[in-house]
Design an enzyme around this catalytic site. Structure first.
Site, PDB file in Angstrom:
ATOM      1  N   HIS A  17      -0.621   2.671   7.881  1.00 40.83           N
ATOM      2  CA  HIS A  17       0.612   3.348   7.462  1.00 40.83           C
ATOM      3  C   HIS A  17       1.793   2.859   8.317  1.00 40.83           C
ATOM      4  O   HIS A  17       2.885   2.615   7.799  1.00 40.83           O
ATOM      5  CB  HIS A  17       0.471   4.868   7.630  1.00 40.83           C
ATOM      6  CG  HIS A  17      -0.499   5.512   6.687  1.00 40.83           C
ATOM      7  ND1 HIS A  17      -1.553   6.285   7.108  1.00 40.83           N
ATOM      8  CD2 HIS A  17      -0.581   5.500   5.332  1.00 40.83           C
ATOM      9  CE1 HIS A  17      -2.232   6.737   6.057  1.00 40.83           C
ATOM     10  NE2 HIS A  17      -1.664   6.264   4.966  1.00 40.83           N
ATOM     11  N   LYS A  41      -7.178  18.054  -1.182  1.00 39.82           N
ATOM     12  CA  LYS A  41      -8.527  18.128  -0.617  1.00 39.82           C
ATOM     13  C   LYS A  41      -8.431  18.864   0.714  1.00 39.82           C
ATOM     14  O   LYS A  41      -7.319  19.091   1.217  1.00 39.82           O
ATOM     15  CB  LYS A  41      -9.107  16.721  -0.425  1.00 39.82           C
ATOM     16  CG  LYS A  41      -8.200  15.799   0.363  1.00 39.82           C
ATOM     17  CD  LYS A  41      -8.558  14.340   0.237  1.00 39.82           C
ATOM     18  CE  LYS A  41      -7.433  13.492   0.842  1.00 39.82           C
ATOM     19  NZ  LYS A  41      -7.463  12.105   0.611  1.00 39.82           N
ATOM     20  N   ARG A  90      -2.907  -1.826  -0.846  1.00 41.91           N
ATOM     21  CA  ARG A  90      -3.815  -2.560   0.028  1.00 41.91           C
ATOM     22  C   ARG A  90      -4.681  -3.557  -0.714  1.00 41.91           C
ATOM     23  O   ARG A  90      -4.881  -4.671  -0.285  1.00 41.91           O
ATOM     24  CB  ARG A  90      -4.718  -1.581   0.793  1.00 41.91           C
ATOM     25  CG  ARG A  90      -3.974  -0.777   1.832  1.00 41.91           C
ATOM     26  CD  ARG A  90      -4.801   0.389   2.283  1.00 41.91           C
ATOM     27  NE  ARG A  90      -5.085   1.264   1.153  1.00 41.91           N
ATOM     28  CZ  ARG A  90      -5.917   2.279   1.197  1.00 41.91           C
ATOM     29  NH1 ARG A  90      -6.585   2.534   2.290  1.00 41.91           N
ATOM     30  NH2 ARG A  90      -6.099   3.043   0.143  1.00 41.91           N
ATOM     31  N   SER A 128      -7.858   6.416   5.779  1.00 41.38           N
ATOM     32  CA  SER A 128      -7.937   7.618   6.615  1.00 41.38           C
ATOM     33  C   SER A 128      -9.358   8.163   6.646  1.00 41.38           C
ATOM     34  O   SER A 128      -9.818   8.658   7.681  1.00 41.38           O
ATOM     35  CB  SER A 128      -6.979   8.688   6.095  1.00 41.38           C
ATOM     36  OG  SER A 128      -5.668   8.237   6.216  1.00 41.38           O
TER      37      SER A 128
END
Ligand code: COA
Length: 159
Positions: A17, A41, A90, A128
Site C-alpha cells: 500500500h 469481514k 497487483r 494483508s
C-alpha cells in the site's frame, strides 16, 4: 491543485500500500489516504487503530492526508470535492474485483474516475491476509509491513 483519494480498509496497511501511495504522491499534489470503516469481514484492527497505523506509517510523506470514512466512497468523494480514486492493480487476479468496484462507483456517480497504479515487482504478491497469517504464526513481518504495523500486529497476536 490535483487531489486524489486512495481508499482501502488497510487491515493492515502494508509496504505494498505504501508503495502505491508513494507513487501517487509523486504524481499528484495531494493524496487523501482514506481508511474505510466498512470492511465486509471481521477485521484485525478497528477503524481507529487502522487510522493511527496509517498515519504513523506515512508521517514522512508531506502531501498525504490520512482520513476515515463511513458509507459509500462516492459520497465521501463528493464531500472531499474530489473525483479521482487511486487503486493498486497487483496482478490479473485483482482485475475482476477492481473493475467491478470501479464500474459500481461509476454507476453511482458517472463523474468518478479510477486510476490504477501498478506496484513495484517485489510487492506484486503481497496481501494483508498473508501478513495476518504470518503474524499469527509469529513469522517475520519486516519485509511486508512498516515497523509500526509489525509492532502492533505482534502485540495483537502475541500480547
Ligand atoms: N499491496 C498489498 N496489498 C494490497 C495492495 C497493494 N498495493 N492493494 C490491495 N492489496 C490487498 C490488501 O492487502 C487486501 O488483502 P486481503 O484481501 O488479503 O485482506 C486486499 O488487497 C484489499 O485491501 P485494500 O487495499 O485495503 O482495499 P479493500 O479492497 O479492502 O478496500 C474499498 C475496498 C474500501 C475501497 C471499497 O470497499 C469501498 O470503497 N468501500 C466503501 C463502500 C463502497 O462505496 N463500496 C463500493 C460500492 S458498493
Amino acid at each position: 491543485m490535483s487531489k486524489v483519494i486512495y481508499p482501502g480498509t488497510f487491515d493492515p496497511f502494508t509496504l505494498g500500500h505504501l508503495n502505491i501511495l508513494e507513487k501517487a504522491c509523486n504524481i499528484f499534489d495531494e493524496v487523501v489516504l482514506a481508511v474505510a470503516e466498512y470492511t465486509g469481514k471481521e477485521s484485525l484492527f478497528n477503524l481507529q487503530e487502522r487510522y493511527e497505523l496509517c498515519k504513523k506509517a506515512t508521517e514522512h510523506i508531506p502531501n498525504v492526508i490520512v482520513s476515515t470514512f463511513r458509507g459509500l466512497f462516492v459520497d465521501y468523494a463528493k464531500n472531499q470535492n474530489c473525483k479521482i480514486m487511486i487503486r493498486g492493480m497487483r496482478a490479473v487476479s485483482d482485475f475482476e474485483y477492481e473493475f467491478s468496484l470501479a464500474i459500481t462507483n461509476k454507476k453511482l456517480n458517472p463523474e468518478i474516475e479510477t486510476i490504477f497504479l501498478v506496484p513495484s515487482l517485489k510487492y506484486m504478491y503481497l496481501s494483508s491476509s498473508t501478513v495476518r497469517q504470518l503474524a499469527e504464526l509469529n513469522g517475520p513481518l519486516e519485509d511486508y509491513v512498516p515497523a509500526c504495523v509489525a509492532d502492533a500486529m505482534r502485540k495483537k497476536y502475541q500480547g
